[in-house]
Design an enzyme around this catalytic site. Structure first.
Site, short mmCIF file in Angstrom:
data_model
loop_
_atom_site.label_atom_id
_atom_site.label_comp_id
_atom_site.label_asym_id
_atom_site.label_seq_id
_atom_site.Cartn_x
_atom_site.Cartn_y
_atom_site.Cartn_z
N LYS A 166 0.81 -1.25 0.06
CA LYS A 166 -0.13 -0.17 -0.10
C LYS A 166 0.98 1.27 -0.18
O LYS A 166 0.72 2.20 -0.65
CB LYS A 166 -0.92 -0.06 1.17
N LYS A 234 0.61 11.45 5.62
CA LYS A 234 1.09 10.45 6.66
C LYS A 234 1.73 9.27 5.84
O LYS A 234 2.56 8.82 6.39
CB LYS A 234 -0.27 9.96 7.41
P1 NAP Z 1 -10.87 9.79 8.73
O1 NAP Z 1 -12.17 10.09 8.00
O2 NAP Z 1 -10.12 10.76 9.15
O3 NAP Z 1 -11.26 8.85 9.64
C1 NAP Z 1 -10.48 8.35 10.94
C2 NAP Z 1 -11.02 7.55 11.79
O4 NAP Z 1 -9.87 7.14 12.68
C3 NAP Z 1 -12.16 8.26 12.53
O5 NAP Z 1 -13.12 7.21 12.94
C4 NAP Z 1 -11.45 8.78 13.73
O6 NAP Z 1 -12.11 8.73 14.98
C5 NAP Z 1 -10.55 7.45 13.87
N1 NAP Z 1 -9.20 7.82 14.82
C6 NAP Z 1 -8.42 8.70 14.62
N2 NAP Z 1 -7.46 8.52 15.88
C7 NAP Z 1 -8.10 7.58 16.53
C8 NAP Z 1 -7.33 6.82 17.83
N3 NAP Z 1 -6.31 7.46 18.37
N4 NAP Z 1 -7.93 6.00 18.38
C9 NAP Z 1 -9.11 5.33 17.60
N5 NAP Z 1 -9.66 5.96 16.55
C10 NAP Z 1 -9.01 6.95 16.02
O7 NAP Z 1 -10.01 8.81 7.64
P2 NAP Z 1 -10.42 7.83 6.43
O8 NAP Z 1 -10.48 8.62 5.03
O9 NAP Z 1 -11.68 6.99 6.88
O10 NAP Z 1 -9.12 7.00 6.49
C11 NAP Z 1 -8.86 5.78 7.43
C12 NAP Z 1 -7.70 5.08 7.13
O11 NAP Z 1 -7.99 4.43 5.82
C13 NAP Z 1 -6.37 5.87 7.04
O12 NAP Z 1 -5.52 5.14 7.52
C14 NAP Z 1 -6.22 6.25 5.54
O13 NAP Z 1 -4.92 6.35 5.30
C15 NAP Z 1 -6.79 4.95 4.97
N6 NAP Z 1 -7.21 5.35 3.56
C16 NAP Z 1 -8.06 6.25 3.23
C17 NAP Z 1 -8.45 6.65 1.87
C18 NAP Z 1 -9.32 7.81 1.45
O14 NAP Z 1 -9.43 7.72 0.26
N7 NAP Z 1 -10.13 8.52 2.41
C19 NAP Z 1 -8.09 5.58 0.90
C20 NAP Z 1 -7.33 4.47 1.13
C21 NAP Z 1 -6.92 4.25 2.51
P3 NAP Z 1 -12.83 10.10 15.36
O15 NAP Z 1 -14.24 10.03 14.67
O16 NAP Z 1 -12.96 10.11 16.88
O17 NAP Z 1 -11.88 11.28 14.98
#
Ligand code: NAP
Length: 299
Positions: A166, A234
């Site tokens: 990834k 990140k």
């Molecule tokens: P996001 O919308 O920022 O959501 C992050 C999630 O992580 C939220 O539920 C947040 O909870 C939780 N979180 C943050 N810090 C935490 C902690 N210390 N303990 C427990 N929970 C915590 O991110 P996302 O876009 O869904 O992405 C999630 C993952 O998938 C990331 O690793 C990202 O790199 C990966 N990803 C994302 C995409 C994309 O297009 N968005 C594509 C591929 C991969 P709260 O609601 O409490 O803040």
């Protein structure tokens, strides 16, 4: 299957919804309370969500978030038992993944890293691609769940190889996009508008999925987050750490990190990573827009 889904961010919320839609029994948990998924039970801690689950699926922000969800107070660890599978769809460090898997296995459970590609639209449409590391037999048991949330899964090898793959994928996405953005800004300064250049790109060997996906967002100046810039930053940091551990010099990646650092300093971190183009535009004193918009503004 009985599934605990932990983390209801942009990706997790859509993924959990698709598991419910496919008829699975889903319990969800999110660090900040208040997020719900229709048809799923909401738990107040990761340990509560994981109780009696066959599979615990995480999609949280970063390495620290995964560690906290698994091993923090009221973490998943308290509910681990033999035969359970813990799956991580967050993008985190491969080295930490190997450590987490080892600690999970002490309890008789197994661990699979399954980061995704496909962005918010792929998560919503159930067309994600899972990039997987884990034992083949364990990965096989997850097939119905991959099918509910995605269109394909690709096993890269043992635990942590999904995360490694990834990171090298996102390294390429960031660099391909940067090349596209720099080309559009220079073209603009040389008197060629984006709507004229993009069709040429798309019929030549320069075409790419990244260009095809991002061009309409640039033309409509829509930088709302599909994949937030802070998360791509990140991932570039994770790739850089992995490269340092492997003793590999990657000068392009070093420059990408600088670009993202400056974008964060510009206040762009919560926009889509496509917004890095606005940094180039600021330096160039020009904005890439469709020709019609440019004309309207002139008149
Ligand atoms: P996001 O919308 O920022 O959501 C992050 C999630 O992580 C939220 O539920 C947040 O909870 C939780 N979180 C943050 N810090 C935490 C902690 N210390 N303990 C427990 N929970 C915590 O991110 P996302 O876009 O869904 O992405 C999630 C993952 O998938 C990331 O690793 C990202 O790199 C990966 N990803 C994302 C995409 C994309 O297009 N968005 C594509 C591929 C991969 P709260 O609601 O409490 O803040």
């Amino acid at each position: 299957m009985r599934i605990a889904f932990l983390g209801l961010g942009i990706m997790g919320h859509a993924m959990a919804r698709n598991l419910v839609k496919a008829g699975h029994e889903v319990k969800v948990w999110n660090r900040t309370p208040g997020k719900v998924v229709e048809g799923a039970v909401t738990a107040s801690t990761p340990a509560e969500a994981a109780q009696n689950a066959e599979v615990v699926w995480m999609c949280v922000a970063d390495t620290a978030a995964v560690e906290n969800t698994l091993f923090g107070s009221n973490g998943v660890e308290a509910s681990l038992r033999t035969g359970m599978i813990v799956v991580d769809s967050s993008t985190i460090a491969p080295a930490a993944t190997a450590r987490f898997a080892e600690r999970v296995r002490v309890h008789g459970a197994d661990y699979v890293d399954a980061p995704v590609t496909g962005s918010k639209t792929g998560a919503e449409a159930g067309s994600l691609i899972f990039i997987v590391g884990g034992e083949e037999a364990t990965v096989d048991r997850l097939k119905p769940l991959f099918a509910a949330m995605g269109k394909k899964f690709c096993r890269m090898g043992s635990v942590s190889k999904g995360q490694a793959a990834k990171l090298v994928m996102n390294l390429q996405i960031a660099m391909i996009y940067e090349g596209f953005a720099e080309a559009l800004v220079l073209a603009n300064k040389l008197g060629i508008d984006a709507e004229t250049l993009i069709p040429l790109i798309m019929i030549s060997m320069v075409r790419s999925g990244v260009v095809e996906y991002k061009a309409p967002f640039i033309l409509s100046r829509d930088f709302s987050p599909n994949f937030p810039l802070r998360l791509m930053y990140k991932d570039l940091q994770l790739a850089s750490e992995a490269a340092a551990e492997a003793g590999v010099k990657l000068p392009g990646l070093d420059t990408m990190q600088e670009i993202y650092e400056m974008s964060v300093a510009e206040g762009l971190k919560d926009l889509d990573y496509a917004a890095t183009i606005s940094l180039l535009e600021k330096w160039a004193g020009a904005e890439v827009k469709p020709a019609a918009t440019a004309e309207t503004i002139k008149s």
